[in-house]
Design an enzyme around this catalytic site. Sequence first.
Site, short mmCIF file in Angstrom:
data_model
loop_
_atom_site.label_atom_id
_atom_site.label_comp_id
_atom_site.label_asym_id
_atom_site.label_seq_id
_atom_site.Cartn_x
_atom_site.Cartn_y
_atom_site.Cartn_z
N GLU A 15 0.85 -1.20 0.00
CA GLU A 15 0.00 0.00 0.00
C GLU A 15 0.88 1.25 0.00
OE1 GLU A 15 -2.92 0.18 3.12
OE2 GLU A 15 -3.36 2.29 2.75
N ARG A 27 3.64 32.82 -18.95
CA ARG A 27 3.19 33.98 -18.20
C ARG A 27 4.32 35.01 -18.08
NH1 ARG A 27 -1.18 36.70 -15.84
NH2 ARG A 27 -0.48 37.74 -13.93
#
Length: 403
Positions: free
Chosen positions: A266, A292
């Site tokens: 996990e 930008r």
Amino acid sequence: MSAFDREFTAIDAATAARLDYGDEYRALRTAVRRWARERIAPELDAWEAAGRLPRSFFTDAGALGMLGFAVPERYGGPGLRDYRCHAIVVEEIARIGAASCAVAVSLQNDVVLPYLTDLASDEQQARWLPGVASGERVLAIAMTEPGAGSDLAGIRTRARREGDHYVIDGAKTFVSNGQNADLFVVAARTAAADEAGAADRRGGLTLFVVDGRTPGLVRGRNLAKLGLHAQDTSELQFDAMRVPAADRLGAEGEGFGQLVHHLPQERLSLAAGAVAAAEGVLVYTLEYVRGRTAFGQPLAKFQNTRFVLAELATGLDLARTYLNDCIAEHLRSALTPARAARLKWWTTELQTKVADRCLQLHGGYGYMREYRVSRAFADARIQTIYGGTTEIMKTIVAKDLDL
Ligand SMILES: Cc1cc2nc3c(=O)[nH]c(=O)nc-3n(C[C@H](O)[C@H](O)[C@H](O)COP(=O)(O)OP(=O)(O)OC[C@H]3O[C@@H](n4cnc5c(N)ncnc54)[C@H](O)[C@@H]3O)c2cc1C
């Protein structure tokens, strides 16, 4: 080739070399990538607004062969015990920033299914495994309780034997896939901690596989969260829920050991998702700072922007190498709990840092929901908490250092 594809092709080539990926793995990666971009990304806003994934998400994933790799052929799966397939699926979904979907798929493949393939008897497997690989049967695990998260030995849900049944009473919380799930692996006490011996708080825990339609199982709230808005993280209530003794996994009292045994995979999957999600947001931010402008030049020309991104890219290189090493160890059944713990805390902390720094480079736009980096920031925050918190990971590492 887009900047995204260029970056990811380079990362994938390094991974393929390290993990010996052949053509079939490349084909799987391409298929998951296409599915994620064409079928998941356009739907994500709607699924987030609904607070859960539609069942068609699971059946789509199943139809494309992305679920239940370890399910034997006689129960509808490919019978493939190869963690590389698991990692590819989680990574490609996490890279596009669909963390809620990555959690859902990872639970099905990496977290819950191993309990069924490793611990269930043949008779139990014949009842539980059909439908897992097709996505018709959704899996979840309910360990955490309102009073017991990190400290699993503090679980209070009680299972009392009555003839050929157990009667289970208690409450669980934070159960991922909680509304969608058909089968839950549930941790409960068959003996009180003191009955199991005061020195052994971990004794007396037992795992059960519970059908979602069992009378007495009440699905509670689908919890409102900071991120993972398409994940149905839920409360569960067990009110005198009668579970056949035949649905116990293993013997009474084996639960704690079973949980601990399955946690490294996990944690490996959480790390795979963390690294891939951070790679995705970094590449997305590289595009943004090139486009930008401020003070008459692209953000990318400011030294701060360059240094921040250089630092994050270096960290991700390290993380990717470390992750691939741990995957290779896991393929040899050599990944230790301590090494999985190191990897989990370090990569998930890095993911939160990458998301935070990348959001900063977006300025105010980074705070807007319509910008992908804001979702990445919110979704990343849970990664250092579930599957074992950073602090618990460090206690495991420290213990391994004989401290
Ligand atoms: C979105 C989401 C999904 C989840 N999915 C699932 C799921 O599917 N199934 C499931 O069973 N659970 C699930 N969980 C639960 C998750 O695993 C727990 O939240 C986690 O283990 C932490 O437990 P806790 O929340 O009770 O925190 P606590 O254990 O109360 O911890 C609070 C703080 O104390 C610290 N702390 C605790 N013990 C120690 C210690 N010994 N030393 C130092 N610090 C310590 C922790 O690190 C943390 O910072 C989910 C949680 C969330 C939020």
